[in-house]
Write a protein that holds these residues in place. Structure first.
Motif, PDB file in Angstrom:
ATOM      1  N   ARG A 196       0.835  -1.207   0.000  1.00  0.00           N
ATOM      2  CA  ARG A 196       0.000   0.000   0.000  1.00  0.00           C
ATOM      3  C   ARG A 196       0.867   1.254   0.000  1.00  0.00           C
ATOM      4  N   ALA A 197       1.939   1.235   0.794  1.00  0.00           N
ATOM      5  CA  ALA A 197       2.874   2.363   0.820  1.00  0.00           C
ATOM      6  C   ALA A 197       3.574   2.513  -0.529  1.00  0.00           C
ATOM      7  N   ALA A 198       3.932   1.375  -1.135  1.00  0.00           N
ATOM      8  CA  ALA A 198       4.601   1.412  -2.436  1.00  0.00           C
ATOM      9  C   ALA A 198       3.704   2.005  -3.508  1.00  0.00           C
ATOM     10  N   LEU A 199       2.405   1.727  -3.435  1.00  0.00           N
ATOM     11  CA  LEU A 199       1.458   2.307  -4.392  1.00  0.00           C
ATOM     12  C   LEU A 199       1.357   3.821  -4.191  1.00  0.00           C
ATOM     13  N   ALA A 200       1.362   4.273  -2.923  1.00  0.00           N
ATOM     14  CA  ALA A 200       1.309   5.715  -2.668  1.00  0.00           C
ATOM     15  C   ALA A 200       2.520   6.414  -3.271  1.00  0.00           C
ATOM     16  N   PHE A 201       3.687   5.794  -3.143  1.00  0.00           N
ATOM     17  CA  PHE A 201       4.892   6.352  -3.752  1.00  0.00           C
ATOM     18  C   PHE A 201       4.749   6.374  -5.276  1.00  0.00           C
ATOM     19  N   ALA A 202       4.273   5.263  -5.842  1.00  0.00           N
ATOM     20  CA  ALA A 202       4.122   5.174  -7.297  1.00  0.00           C
ATOM     21  C   ALA A 202       3.189   6.258  -7.813  1.00  0.00           C
ATOM     22  N   ARG A 203       2.121   6.526  -7.089  1.00  0.00           N
ATOM     23  CA  ARG A 203       1.188   7.579  -7.516  1.00  0.00           C
ATOM     24  C   ARG A 203       1.839   8.956  -7.479  1.00  0.00           C
ATOM     25  N   GLU A 204       2.692   9.177  -6.487  1.00  0.00           N
ATOM     26  CA  GLU A 204       3.384  10.469  -6.425  1.00  0.00           C
ATOM     27  C   GLU A 204       4.334  10.620  -7.610  1.00  0.00           C
ATOM     28  N   VAL A 205       5.039   9.545  -7.947  1.00  0.00           N
ATOM     29  CA  VAL A 205       5.909   9.586  -9.128  1.00  0.00           C
ATOM     30  C   VAL A 205       5.078   9.820 -10.382  1.00  0.00           C
ATOM     31  N   GLU A 206       3.934   9.163 -10.464  1.00  0.00           N
ATOM     32  CA  GLU A 206       3.048   9.341 -11.622  1.00  0.00           C
ATOM     33  C   GLU A 206       2.616  10.800 -11.760  1.00  0.00           C
ATOM     34  N   ARG A 207       2.294  11.435 -10.649  1.00  0.00           N
ATOM     35  CA  ARG A 207       1.853  12.836 -10.696  1.00  0.00           C
ATOM     36  C   ARG A 207       2.945  13.761 -11.223  1.00  0.00           C
ATOM     37  N   ARG A 208       4.194  13.422 -10.930  1.00  0.00           N
ATOM     38  CA  ARG A 208       5.302  14.313 -11.292  1.00  0.00           C
ATOM     39  C   ARG A 208       5.950  13.988 -12.643  1.00  0.00           C
ATOM     40  N   ALA A 209       5.630  12.849 -13.196  1.00  0.00           N
ATOM     41  CA  ALA A 209       6.398  12.337 -14.343  1.00  0.00           C
ATOM     42  C   ALA A 209       5.877  12.797 -15.698  1.00  0.00           C
ATOM     43  N   GLU A 210       4.922  13.708 -15.711  1.00  0.00           N
ATOM     44  CA  GLU A 210       4.474  14.362 -16.946  1.00  0.00           C
ATOM     45  C   GLU A 210       4.068  13.374 -18.041  1.00  0.00           C
ATOM     46  N   GLY A 211       3.273  12.393 -17.642  1.00  0.00           N
ATOM     47  CA  GLY A 211       2.729  11.461 -18.625  1.00  0.00           C
ATOM     48  C   GLY A 211       3.570  10.243 -18.904  1.00  0.00           C
ATOM     49  N   ASP A 212       4.758  10.163 -18.326  1.00  0.00           N
ATOM     50  CA  ASP A 212       5.631   9.017 -18.586  1.00  0.00           C
ATOM     51  C   ASP A 212       5.206   7.766 -17.830  1.00  0.00           C
ATOM     52  N   VAL A 213       4.452   7.925 -16.734  1.00  0.00           N
ATOM     53  CA  VAL A 213       4.207   6.834 -15.795  1.00  0.00           C
ATOM     54  C   VAL A 213       2.733   6.496 -15.705  1.00  0.00           C
ATOM     55  N   THR A 214       2.467   5.198 -15.495  1.00  0.00           N
ATOM     56  CA  THR A 214       1.127   4.743 -15.171  1.00  0.00           C
ATOM     57  C   THR A 214       1.173   3.871 -13.917  1.00  0.00           C
ATOM     58  N   THR A 215       0.098   3.918 -13.145  1.00  0.00           N
ATOM     59  CA  THR A 215      -0.078   2.966 -12.051  1.00  0.00           C
ATOM     60  C   THR A 215      -1.319   2.118 -12.300  1.00  0.00           C
ATOM     61  N   THR A 216      -1.814   2.132 -13.540  1.00  0.00           N
ATOM     62  CA  THR A 216      -2.997   1.356 -13.907  1.00  0.00           C
ATOM     63  C   THR A 216      -2.732  -0.130 -13.692  1.00  0.00           C
ATOM     64  N   TRP A 217      -3.651  -0.783 -12.992  1.00  0.00           N
ATOM     65  CA  TRP A 217      -3.423  -2.170 -12.581  1.00  0.00           C
ATOM     66  C   TRP A 217      -3.399  -3.141 -13.760  1.00  0.00           C
ATOM     67  N   TRP A 218      -4.417  -3.071 -14.641  1.00  0.00           N
ATOM     68  CA  TRP A 218      -4.519  -4.064 -15.708  1.00  0.00           C
ATOM     69  C   TRP A 218      -3.629  -3.691 -16.895  1.00  0.00           C
TER      70      TRP A 218
END
Length: 320
Positions: A196-218
Motif C-alpha cells: 500500500r505504501a509502495a502504491l502511494a509512492f508510485a502515484r506520487e511519481v506518476e503525478r510528477r512524471a508528466e505522462g511518462d508513468v502509469t499505475t494502472t493495474w490491468w
C-alpha cells in the motif's frame, strides 16, 4: 562416444562444491558455460551474498542451459549438503510448506549454480520474520513501446521523491529493459501495508512524471509507451532478480547495481558476466551499505490514507 568432461571441485572457505558438467554451454550466443557462471558468481561473491543474505530464495534453473526449459524451484531437493541453510515458508492458498534456500555464505550460491541455477529471486523479507518485509522494491517496468530514455527520466523523478522523503535508494538495472530501486525499511509492517505504501509512492511519481508513468493495474488498460511503477513486486511471494543475479537472456546479462550519477550514461547491455567482475573489483558492492540506511515508511502510509480519502482505490489484490 565422446567422454564426459570430469567434474571440478570448487573450494569456498571451508566448503567444497563439486560442479558436474562444467563445460555445458548455458548461453549459446556467447558460448558461456556452467563453469563460467560459477566463476562469475565467485568474482562478485560478497555482492550476491549481501543481496540474498537470510532471504527465502526462488531459484530459476536451466538444467540444459538457455536452449532448454526453465524451472522455477522453491523447494530444496533431497540430497542437498547438510550445511545448506533453508527457511520454511507456508503458502496458505494450497496449505503447503516449502523449504527454500536461505543464503548465508557463498558456497550455497555455488551449490545452487551446480544445480543449474542461473537466476536468484529472493523475497523482500528475511528468515527472522518472513512476514515482515525489510526491503521496499521500486520496479520501473517499461511498457513494450517505452524506451530507455523514459526509464532514465522516471528514475530521476523517483530519486527526487526519495530525497524529499529522506529515504536512500539503491538503484540497479533489472537485467531486462527496466530498473529497480531498493530501499531498506524497518520490518514493522506486513506485505499488504508495504505494498500500500509502495502504491502511494508510485502515484506520487506518476503525478510528477508528466505522462511518462502509469499505475494502472490491468496491463490491457495501460498505454504501451508508458512505464508502470510496479508496486505489486512488494506483495508476498512476489520476487525479482537480486542485485548481481545473472538473467536468463542470450547475452548473459546481469542485474547490476549502479550509481545515481550513472543513470544517464549506462544501458542494460553494459553489464554481463564478462564485464561485471572487473567492475566489481574496481567499485566493490555498490549496495554494500544498504543496511545502514533504514527508512520508516510511516510518511508513505500517510500518503496512502490521503489518496484513499480523496477517492483513490487501495491496491487491488495481486491475484485478482
Amino acid at each position: 562416444m565422446p567422454t564426459k568432461p570430469p567434474a571440478v571441485e570448487i573450494e569456498i572457505d571451508d566448503r567444497v562444491v563439486r560442479v558436474s558438467n562444467p563445460d555445458r554451454v548455458y548461453f549459446p550466443q556467447t558460448g558461456a558455460t556452467k563453469l563460467d557462471l560459477v566463476d562469475y558468481y565467485l568474482a562478485v561473491g560478497p555482492g550476491i551474498v549481501n543481496a540474498l543474505f537470510e532471504r527465502p530464495c526462488m531459484l530459476h534453473r536451466f538444467p540444459k542451459g538457455l536452449a532448454g526449459d526453465k524451472v522455477h524451484q522453491k523447494r530444496i531437493p533431497g540430497g542437498a549438503p547438510p550445511w545448506l541453510e533453508t527457511v520454511q515458508l507456508h503458502f496458505p492458498r494450497w496449505n503447503r510448506t516449502a523449504d527454500e534456500l536461505c543464503v548465508t555464505e557463498l558456497a550455497s550460491v555455488i551449490w545452487a549454480v551446480q544445480m543449474s541455477t542461473v537466476e536468484f529471486h529472493p523475497w523482500n523479507s528475511r528468515r527472522a520474520d518472513t512476514e515482515k518485509p525489510d526491503e521496499w522494491r521500486i520496479d520501473l517496468d517499461p511498457g513494450p513501446e517505452c524506451d530507455w530514455a523514459t526509464v532514465r527520466r522516471v528514475a530521476h523523478v523517483a530519486h527526487e521523491v526519495l530525497d524529499e522523503l529522506g529515504a536512500t535508494g539503491f538503484p540497479k538495472t533489472s537485467g531486462g529493459s527496466g530498473m529497480h530501486i531498493y530501499v531498506r525499511i524497518r520490518p514493522d509492517h506486513g506485505f499488504k501495508e508495504v505494498r500500500r505504501a509502495a502504491l502511494a509512492f508510485a502515484r506520487e511519481v506518476e503525478r510528477r512524471a508528466e505522462g511518462d508513468v502509469t499505475t494502472t493495474w490491468w496491463r490491457k488498460d495501460r498505454d504501451p509507451a508508458q512505464l508502470f511503477v510496479d508496486y505489486n513486486q512488494n506483495a508476498r511471494d512476489h520476487t525479482i532478480a537480486a542485485a548481481y543475479s545473472v538473467r536468463g537472456v542470450p547475452d548473459a546479462r546481469v542485474s547490476a547495481p549502479i550509481r545515481w550519477d550513472e543513470i544517464d550514461t549506462v544501458v542494460p547491455g553494459d553489464f554481463t558476466i564478462d564485464t561485471m567482475p572487473p567492475r566489481f573489483a574496481e567499485l566493490g558492492d555498490l549496495h554494500g551499505d544498504i543496511d545502514d540506511h533504514v527508512f520508516d515508511i510511516a510518511p508513505l502510509i500517510e500518503w496512502a490514507a490521503r489518496d484513499e480519502a480523496d477517492g483513490a482505490a487501495p491496491p487491488a489484490e495481486p491475484d485478482a
